[in-house]
Design an enzyme around this catalytic site. Structure first.
Site, short mmCIF file in Angstrom:
data_model
loop_
_atom_site.label_atom_id
_atom_site.label_comp_id
_atom_site.label_asym_id
_atom_site.label_seq_id
_atom_site.Cartn_x
_atom_site.Cartn_y
_atom_site.Cartn_z
N ALA A 1 0.83 -1.20 0.00
CA ALA A 1 0.00 0.00 0.00
C ALA A 1 0.86 1.25 0.00
CB ALA A 1 -0.94 -0.02 1.20
N LEU A 2 1.03 1.81 -1.21
CA LEU A 2 1.87 3.00 -1.36
C LEU A 2 1.05 4.16 -1.97
CD1 LEU A 2 4.62 4.52 -1.57
CD2 LEU A 2 4.95 3.40 -3.78
N ARG B 1 -9.03 -19.10 -40.14
CA ARG B 1 -9.93 -18.17 -40.80
C ARG B 1 -9.69 -18.18 -42.31
NH1 ARG B 1 -14.71 -15.41 -40.62
NH2 ARG B 1 -14.52 -13.37 -41.60
N GLN C 1 0.59 -12.17 -46.99
CA GLN C 1 1.83 -11.63 -46.46
C GLN C 1 1.58 -10.54 -45.42
OE1 GLN C 1 4.68 -9.81 -49.21
NE2 GLN C 1 6.02 -11.53 -48.75
N GLY D 1 -13.30 -8.31 -36.75
CA GLY D 1 -14.53 -8.11 -35.99
C GLY D 1 -14.63 -9.09 -34.83
N GLU E 1 3.07 0.20 -11.06
CA GLU E 1 4.45 0.08 -10.55
C GLU E 1 5.35 1.08 -11.27
OE1 GLU E 1 6.20 -3.55 -9.41
OE2 GLU E 1 4.29 -4.42 -8.80
N THR F 1 4.62 4.53 -13.99
CA THR F 1 4.22 4.62 -15.41
C THR F 1 5.46 4.47 -16.27
OG1 THR F 1 4.60 7.00 -15.43
CG2 THR F 1 2.37 6.24 -14.82
#
Lengths: 404, 386, 258
Positions: B123-124, B267, B278, B340, B363, B365
């Protein structure tokens, strides 16, 4: 001193050969033959399940039954096709009629009688029913202790009856009880047993050809048991056609004497659990749901359709594991095997483990939105669509037609 | 690629992979949807001894380190990084104790953490103290044999679920960053409570909550190290755990890559699998290369940290920075390859994309990571220039 | 109390694939795993040990490579494993298998409870458990979904039947076969895996076991596979197309003939 055999009692089971410490017994076609290594230790006499071996003081002992010197054919002394008449609370299990149908066919081809083994308490009336379904003889073992199925006493009584009357074929239903009883009895008799058969035939020597699915139903294996009798098999329910009932057909009732019983099970309680709707294993119609339903509440649709058709509710392993419905509804390799007339798979993709449990249904309907779902490869009728749209449409259509 | 794992490390990796595939993947979408803390899975990880990998043997552990923990985090993250971070956060909460705790403190808390019986949390962060650790406002005032804690910690991973909290609080306001200290607070202590569970973009299986101290009295012996060491304890802890965030990112990226490859093979468009185009092939190739580079860096840094080397901050920051950026890019590309379908919740890649984002944020950014790296570079050059 | 669990190595059923051209099962490249049903047996034995103390031994019959399933059992928490392996044991049907296993149990001597999975996922016969009991003259019960009580002379179990369940008191020594409802098998732990890696698996052959050569392997198997064949291939299903209500109508038209 000499070792002798009562030929009528010998089942050529081979137990004496195995038990002999001195390798002094060879199994011939007509029973055990003792050679010079025999020490007359009597181990084989102890071991013989039918009491066929005895010791004579000298050759030509007058006490020796005449029959045992008569030439005979070991296998030929096993006569008759037998069926285990599983009953619950005085009602025959559905598979018994199927066994009698198939048993009759085999018995007729062999030119031998069709026998039935019936255990219970006060279920004599069933022996007439069995005769009407084709049994020529009913071997009846009645005792209050035999009221409900129990592995210990049923196995002991059946081992005794089979050893005494020596059928050549003995079929049991592939039910929970049948599949527990059969291996115990077969092991005691030291004979072969084939599980969950779906087809029978006879070879030219009259051996039973027992066909069963292997590798999840992708291969069929035909098994023979040429040198041991009886030839035992459990039979998958709902595969064979039930015998037709012929009212007033009669047969012979043989009340058998019971061996001394050695109980090792205490029955504390027997509970019938009502699953949702009819019993899955016995139902003619099964409607089953899978992961493709999307959410647990959609299973209600499956239940509604089952209700509309008077069928049972089944489920894939995925939805049982997810806790949508109880295990008694699970169809497949780790659940129950069903073979109904109609199986409707709703949102079930059709993993091989599921297909194993249902692909012997007569008609399979698959409803799935994924056109590549493996279930379609076994389906008779394929409906590509959303389960939540197709099922209500089906229920509506059923209602319309019922009204019409 | 072969990273020359020891037999034991190989075993750890295989077991974590098995748990990921058999236990986590089947429920990952549901956990995400329901934002439910995966207690059952935490129990499985505990029974499998996976919480023990970074704990020394004398405290009930298996004697591994950051690298072993990274192997586990990576494998779990392939299936669900919400689960993985709940596991990893117990490491984050426990490293202050391992690094700076007394014998008594380690003996008291570590065995339960190693067995998975109790989870830990760190907890910081506070509402006004994110990247700027020096502006934390939670206070710890000495009062006889006790410290009295007041303040609110924000976005605490495992908040409410963990039993053991390592908390950074100010003991001397006048000293700024040097006035912070670290404490152990156990769940159930009067004055300790938890705020609402946050609704998040990703890692939704994990619990993120406020941890609130209102005249929360803890015994003096719960101080970690000495007063004023809070900031250094936090930084040394992050040196240990940033490779773990990197491993989490690598796992997410690998999971997305696996899905993309599988989908591309199946697919069919224009009568051929899209993997034969490619455009798709090049995307997959870049994704795979990035993932492997990130893994190589994360593994090297984890091993460096475990070697006991000093000044690992730059390397730890690099591992976290590079791997998390890779995870973001690769998951975005995976969604693109699935088209999709990738955008729909029925397929797992959109979740991976949502999950990946946090690895660029927490931890420290990635901007903070770059600062750390740059400052270290400049410092080094200045030293050499002398 | 000494509990024995019988385990079998089988091809992973989840990897079962069918050759689209031949319709046959592809067996190459399929991993060998512990029969999934046996995991429930192992879990139950380990839980009993955790509750009541005693020791658990896992026994398997198979080729030397089947040692792996015993190592996996040790990783889960059983104390030791024994592999029954001999070329003479090859080709055994369920009668010969249950005899061979029974000889091993006899050799162990002090076994009070034997737990088996409901059936093997490759053979699906469910015959070895009851057969083993018959060989040893132990009591047996199949399809157990719960062990309610266990003491030195009796165990009380719930047995799944076709219509519900039974509560049975079973005299020990006994063989029980368990269904998946009974528990959720644990995964191995790292400590267990490390122990398993080091564990020695004794190999008992026909000499050690003192078996009658006529009762093991192919010689001791009354059943013989006479032939195998492909099941009748399924005809391609009929596609019912249209709106949901049209699909429903088409289906009911076809089902009416049933």
């Amino acid at each position: 001193m000499d070792m002798r055999v009562r030929a009528d009692d010998c089942t050529i089971c081979g137990i004496c050969v195995a038990e002999c410490l001195f390798d002094a017994i060879k199994m011939g076609d007509e029973g055990p033959k003792f050679n010079e290594s025999c020490t007359f230790c009597g181990a084989c006499i102890e071991a013989c399940p039918t009491g066929a071996i005895y010791q004579a003081e000298e050759r030509g002992d007058a006490a020796e039954p005449a029959a045992s010197t008569a030439p005979h054919d070991g296998k030929a002394r096993h006569q008759g096709v037998w069926v285990f008449a599983e009953q619950h609370n005085g009602k025959l299990a559905g598979v018994v009629m199927e066994l009698l149908g198939e048993g009759r066919r085999l018995a007729d081809r062999l030119g031998q009688p069709l026998g039935c083994v019936l255990l219970g308490d006060g279920v004599e009336q069933l022996s007439h029913e069995l005769m009407e379904y084709g049994a020529d003889q009913v071997y009846l073992a009645m005792d209050p202790q035999l009221e409900s199925y129990r592995d210990d006493l049923y196995a002991q009584v059946i081992e005794h009856i089979v050893s005494k009357y020596r059928p050549t074929i003995f079929l049991l239903g592939g039910t929970a009880n049948g599949r527990s009883l059969a291996p115990r009895v077969a092991t005691r008799l030291r004979t072969g047993l084939t599980a969950d058969c779906t087809g029978f035939d006879l070879d030219e020597e009259g051996n039973l050809l027992q066909t069963r699915p292997a590798f999840g139903g992708n291969l069929m294996a035909t098994i023979r048991c040429p040198n041991h009798r009886p030839q035992m098999a459990t039979v998958r329910p709902k595969v064979f056609e039930a015998a037709a009932r012929q009212p007033d057909r009669r047969g012979e009732e043989i009340v058998v004497d019971l061996p001394s019983l050695n109980p090792w099970v205490r029955i504390i309680e027997i509970v019938e659990e009502s699953a949702i709707g009819p019993n899955l294993a016995e139902a003619d119609i099964v409607v089953a749901g899978g992961r493709g339903l999307g959410s647990p509440d959609k299973l209600r649709l499956v239940e509604d359709l089952a209700k509309a058709l008077g069928g049972a509710v089944g489920a894939s392993r995925a939805v049982v594991d997810a806790g949508w419905i109880g295990y008694p509804h699970q169809v497949g390799q780790t659940g129950r095997t069903v073979a109904p007339k109609l199986y409707i798979a709703c949102g079930i993709s059709g993993a091989i483990q599921h297909l194993v449990g249902m692909q012997s249904a007569d008609v399979i309907v698959a409803i799935n939105k994924d056109p590549d779902a493996p279930i379609f490869s076994v389906a008779t009728y394929c409906i590509i669509g959303e389960v939540e749209e197709v099922i209500p449409a089906l229920i509506q259509e059923i209602k319309n037609r019922n009204r019409a | 690629m072969d990273y020359f794992l020891t037999e034991e490390q190989q075993m750890i990796k295989e077991l974590a992979a098995r748990i990921a595939d058999e236990r986590i993947r089947p429920v990952a979408a549901e956990l995400d949807e329901r934002e439910e803390f995966p207690w059952e899975l935490m129990k499985v990880l505990g029974e499998s001894d996976l919480f023990a990998v970074w704990v020394p043997e004398e405290y009930g552990g298996l004697g591994g380190g950051v690298f072993e923990q990274a192997l586990v985090v990576e494998e779990l993250s392939r299936a669900c990084s919400g689960v993985a971070v709940s596991y990893a956060a117990s490491g984050l909460g426990s490293f202050p104790i391992l690094l700076f705790g007394s014998e008594e403190q380690k003996a008291r808390y570590m065995p339960d953490i190693a067995s998975g019986k109790r989870l830990a949390a760190f907890a910081l962060t506070e509402a006004n103290a994110g990247s700027d650790v020096s502006s934390i406002a939670t206070t710890a005032i000495e009062d006889g044999d006790e410290y009295v804690l007041n303040g609110t910690k924000q976005w605490i991973t495992n908040g409410g679920e963990a039993d053991i909290y390592t908390v950074i609080a100010v003991t001397d306001k006048s000293k700024g960053a040097r006035g912070a200290s670290a404490f152990i607070v156990e769940k159930g202590t009067p004055g300790l409570s938890f705020g609402k569970k946050e609704k998040k973009l990703g890692i939704r299986a994990s619990s993120t909550r406020e941890v609130i101290f209102e005249d929360c009295r803890i015994p003096k012996e719960n101080l970690l190290g000495r007063e004023g060491m809070g900031f250094i304890i936090a930084m040394k802890t992050f040196d240990k755990t940033r490779p773990g965030i990197g491993a989490q990112a690598v796992g997410i990226a690998q999971g997305a890559l696996d899905e993309a490859v599988q989908y591309a093979r199946q697919r069919v468009q224009f009568d051929q699998p899209i993997s034969s185009f490619q455009g798709i092939q090049f995307m997959l190739a870049d994704m795979a290369t990035q993932v492997e580079a990130a893994r190589a860096l994360v593994y090297s840094v984890a091993r460096l940290v475990d070697s006991g080397a000093r000044d690992v901050s730059r390397a730890a920051a690099m591992a976290k920075l590079f791997a998390s950026d890779v995870a973001m890019q690769v998951t975005v590309d995976a969604v693109q390859i699935l088209g999709g379908y990738g955008y729909m919740r029925e397929y797992p890649v959109e979740k991976m994309m949502r999950d990946a984002k946090i690895t660029q944020i927490y931890e420290g950014t990635n901007q903070i990571q770059r600062s750390i790296i740059a400052l270290d570079l400049i410092k080094e050059a200045a030293r050499k220039g002398k | 109390m000494h509990i024995v669990v019988c385990v079998k190595q089988v091809p992973d059923p989840s990897q079962a694939r069918i050759d689209r051209d031949t319709g046959l099962v592809i067996r190459e490249g399929v991993d060998k795993i512990t029969n999934p049903f046996d995991l429930y047996a192992l879990e139950e034995a380990i839980r009993l040990k955790e509750s009541f103390g005693g020791q658990v031994t896992a026994i398997s019959m198979g080729p030397p490579a089947a040692k792996e399933v015993l190592k996996d059992a040790i990783a889960m928490g059983v104390d030791s494993g024994i592999l029954l392996s001999d070329r003479q044991f090859a080709g055994a049907d369920t009668l010969a298998t249950s005899y061979t296993l029974a000889q091993a149990i006899r050799k162990l001597g002090d076994v009070a409870l034997i737990i088996c999975g409901k059936q093997a996922a490759d053979g699906d016969t469910a015959q070895v458990g009851p057969g083993l009991a018959a060989n040893l003259d132990f009591s047996h019960v199949t399809q157990v979904r719960k062990i309610r009580q266990l003491n030195s002379t009796e165990t009380v179990v719930e047995r799944l039947t076709d219509t519900g369940y039974e509560v049975l008191g079973l005299r020990l020594p006994a063989v029980i076969t368990v269904v998946k409802e009974i528990n959720e098998p644990r995964l191995p732990g790292l400590r267990g895996m490390m122990r398993a890696k080091k564990a020695e698996i004794p190999l008992w052959d026909s000499q050690v076991l003192d078996v009658d050569p006529k009762r093991v392997g192919l010689n001791g198997s009354p059943t013989q596979v006479w032939r195998t064949f492909e099941p009748a291939r399924h005809q391609k299903g009929e596609m019912l197309v249209g709106s949901p209500s049209e699909q429903a109508a088409l289906l009911l038209d076809r089902l009416r003939s049933l």
